[in-house]
Design an enzyme around this catalytic site. Structure first.
Site, mmCIF file in Angstrom:
data_model
loop_
_atom_site.group_PDB
_atom_site.id
_atom_site.type_symbol
_atom_site.label_atom_id
_atom_site.label_comp_id
_atom_site.label_asym_id
_atom_site.label_seq_id
_atom_site.Cartn_x
_atom_site.Cartn_y
_atom_site.Cartn_z
ATOM 1 N N ASN A 153 0.880 -1.170 0.000
ATOM 2 C CA ASN A 153 0.000 0.000 0.000
ATOM 3 C C ASN A 153 0.917 1.219 0.000
ATOM 4 O O ASN A 153 1.458 1.597 1.035
ATOM 5 C CB ASN A 153 -0.890 -0.035 1.248
ATOM 6 C CG ASN A 153 -1.901 1.089 1.267
ATOM 7 O OD1 ASN A 153 -1.867 1.976 0.405
ATOM 8 N ND2 ASN A 153 -2.790 1.063 2.241
ATOM 9 N N ARG A 195 -2.609 -2.134 -3.410
ATOM 10 C CA ARG A 195 -3.841 -1.377 -3.198
ATOM 11 C C ARG A 195 -3.776 -0.136 -4.094
ATOM 12 O O ARG A 195 -2.806 0.609 -4.050
ATOM 13 C CB ARG A 195 -3.946 -0.954 -1.743
ATOM 14 C CG ARG A 195 -5.185 -0.159 -1.517
ATOM 15 C CD ARG A 195 -5.265 0.422 -0.138
ATOM 16 N NE ARG A 195 -6.470 1.218 -0.069
ATOM 17 C CZ ARG A 195 -6.638 2.217 0.755
ATOM 18 N NH1 ARG A 195 -5.676 2.558 1.596
ATOM 19 N NH2 ARG A 195 -7.754 2.893 0.757
ATOM 20 N N HIS A 203 -13.356 2.244 -0.105
ATOM 21 C CA HIS A 203 -13.337 1.139 0.868
ATOM 22 C C HIS A 203 -13.944 -0.129 0.245
ATOM 23 O O HIS A 203 -14.422 -1.006 0.955
ATOM 24 C CB HIS A 203 -14.160 1.451 2.139
ATOM 25 C CG HIS A 203 -13.638 2.550 2.996
ATOM 26 N ND1 HIS A 203 -14.480 3.469 3.599
ATOM 27 C CD2 HIS A 203 -12.378 2.871 3.378
ATOM 28 C CE1 HIS A 203 -13.752 4.324 4.305
ATOM 29 N NE2 HIS A 203 -12.480 3.989 4.193
ATOM 30 N N ARG A 225 -13.309 14.653 8.062
ATOM 31 C CA ARG A 225 -13.998 15.052 6.829
ATOM 32 C C ARG A 225 -15.456 15.403 7.128
ATOM 33 O O ARG A 225 -16.098 14.744 7.950
ATOM 34 C CB ARG A 225 -13.969 13.931 5.789
ATOM 35 C CG ARG A 225 -12.595 13.590 5.304
ATOM 36 C CD ARG A 225 -12.675 12.603 4.131
ATOM 37 N NE ARG A 225 -11.398 11.942 3.956
ATOM 38 C CZ ARG A 225 -11.232 10.623 3.937
ATOM 39 N NH1 ARG A 225 -12.266 9.806 4.062
ATOM 40 N NH2 ARG A 225 -10.041 10.115 3.775
ATOM 41 N N GLU A 242 -8.423 -5.716 4.761
ATOM 42 C CA GLU A 242 -8.245 -5.357 3.351
ATOM 43 C C GLU A 242 -6.983 -5.992 2.770
ATOM 44 O O GLU A 242 -6.976 -6.407 1.607
ATOM 45 C CB GLU A 242 -8.176 -3.827 3.222
ATOM 46 C CG GLU A 242 -9.552 -3.198 3.386
ATOM 47 C CD GLU A 242 -9.516 -1.719 3.747
ATOM 48 O OE1 GLU A 242 -9.187 -1.416 4.910
ATOM 49 O OE2 GLU A 242 -9.806 -0.891 2.884
#
Ligand code: ADP
Length: 398
Positions: A7, A90, A179, A240, A381
């Protein structure tokens, strides 16, 4: 198979080496401050962590260090680089082009490059990681796993914004969702847990972490999700804003004399539960402040739970019913107070949780007789990326 999962961020590179036969993590780590002074942390289960400042001028240098750590000296878990069967990456944004994971070739590299305007912070870094591996690990197959891919089954009515259609046609302005690897992994796990085929189930997944997104999954396919063109849309998150009236941007920019980049920075980094509470983006801090009667922490937590609850209501309507409600990620897996607040009052929809099971973070937290099963399913993940990579490489070999 031994699969290395990467990643890559703009100045960092996280990695995990999996043995996909046992699903064990053989080693994992993080290279930070790439291009600056360089710092690496490498962990092997059962051993003390290896932490060292090591200069790395670019991602290629970081990959070389990772391979050295994996194959040489006390930190080694492999005898040579050739033991790595494949690398899974990823990748944040695959646009509308990628509906599933793919073996990396020149066409894929070009397509990831074309998606840079949609993921300007992550895609260049993801691409750098891929190119660095191609150089350092020549001949080892690489797979790209996209955060957006699982959501590409959404119908037009779910992904189109009510803007002039030409912006969709010319610039690809639409909902993509993020996601996706987590939503796919967790919804499949949920089906396994209840022992029914995913094809027969209506599932809502609440991935609640620093970034949070909700998805509606019908028969194993995503039909809607809360994040949009970017990960800014949806519920209020750590920092956010989630959905707000778009007219607020011009209003605040005029009132505070700030430009669009400052405004965007505020929406991404200074809003959400941090913005409302004024103290933290971390739910553990907010829970503690709530216990001490901090009013803005209390309202921040309420705004978050209320918004998630509204998405659940909307997605039950979109799905035309619900079989399983799943909570995952940092908050979803660990924060029983958030789960309680989100699900309270939803008994009329058949969602009813057992307080004790909920407090204990049990897998099935449904109350006796609840029509909808409410589950807590840890996301993974990296493992999902390793499994996709293995499956594609096995096909390549056949
Ligand atoms: P990211 O989106 O960065 O992967 P995570 O999935 O790790 O985020 O989620 C981070 C959030 O999970 C933080 O708000 C944190 O407070 C919350 N969290 C993690 N562990 C716990 C816990 N044991 N109790 C309550 N909240 C937790």
């Amino acid at each position: 198979m031994k699969i290395l999962v990467i990643n890559a961020g703009s100045s960092s590179l996280k990695y995990q080496l999996f043995d996909t036969d046992t699903k064990d993590v053989l080693a994992k780590g993080l290279c930070e401050r790439i291009g600056l002074d360089g710092n690496v942390k490498h962990s092997v289960p059962g051993q003390e962590d290896f932490v060292k400042e090591m200069p790395m001028k670019d991602h290629g240098a970081a990959i070389r260090i990772v391979i050295e750590l994996l194959t040489q000296g006390n930190t080694a878990v492999l005898t040579s680089l050739s033991e790595i069967d494949a690398v899974g990456h990823r990748v944040l944004h695959g646009g509308a082009e990628f509906t599933e994971s793919v073996i990396v070739d020149d066409r894929v590299i070009d397509a990831i490059r074309k998606c840079i305007p949609l993921g300007p912070l992550h895609n260049p870094a993801n691409l750098t990681g891929i190119l660095a591996c191609s150089e350092v690990m020549e001949g080892i197959p690489q797979v790209a796993v996209f955060d957006t891919a699982f959501h590409q089954t959404m119908p037009e009515k779910a992904y189109l914004y009510a803007l002039p259609y030409e912006y969709y046609e010319k610039h690809g302005v639409r909902r993509y969702g993020f996601h996706g690897t987590s939503h796919r992994y967790v919804s499949q796990k949920a089906a396994e847990i209840v022992g029914k085929p995913a094809e027969d189930l209506k599932i809502i997944v609440c991935h609640l972490g620093n970034g949070s997104s909700i998805s509606a999954v019908n028969g194993g396919k995503c039909i809607d999700t809360s994040m949009g063109l970017t990960p800014l849309e949806g519920v209020p998150m750590g920092t956010r804003s989630g959905c707000i009236d778009p007219a607020i941007l011009e209003f605040i920019m005029n009132a505070e004399s700030i430009d669009i980049s400052e405004m965007t920075d505020i929406l991404n980094k200074k809003s959400g539960v941090l913005g409302i509470s004024g103290i933290s983006s971390d739910f553990r801090d907010l829970d503690e402040a709530k216990d001490n009667g901090h009013k803005r922490a209390i309202i921040a937590l309420e705004c978050f739970a209320y918004s998630v609850k509204k998405y659940i209501g909307a997605y039950v309507a979109a799905l035309g019913g619900l079989d399983i409600l799943v909570f995952t990620a940092g908050i979803g897996e660990n924060n029983y107070k958030a789960r309680k607040e989100i699900t309270s009052g939803l008994e009329f929809m058949g969602i009813s949780i057992d307080d004790e099971k909920n407090i204990n973070n049990q897998t099935d937290i449904s109350a006796e007789g609840s029509r909808v099963r409410t589950l807590v399913v840890p996301t993974n993940e990296e493992l999902a990326i390793a499994i996709d990579t293995m499956a594609l490489v096995e096909k390549l070999v056949k």
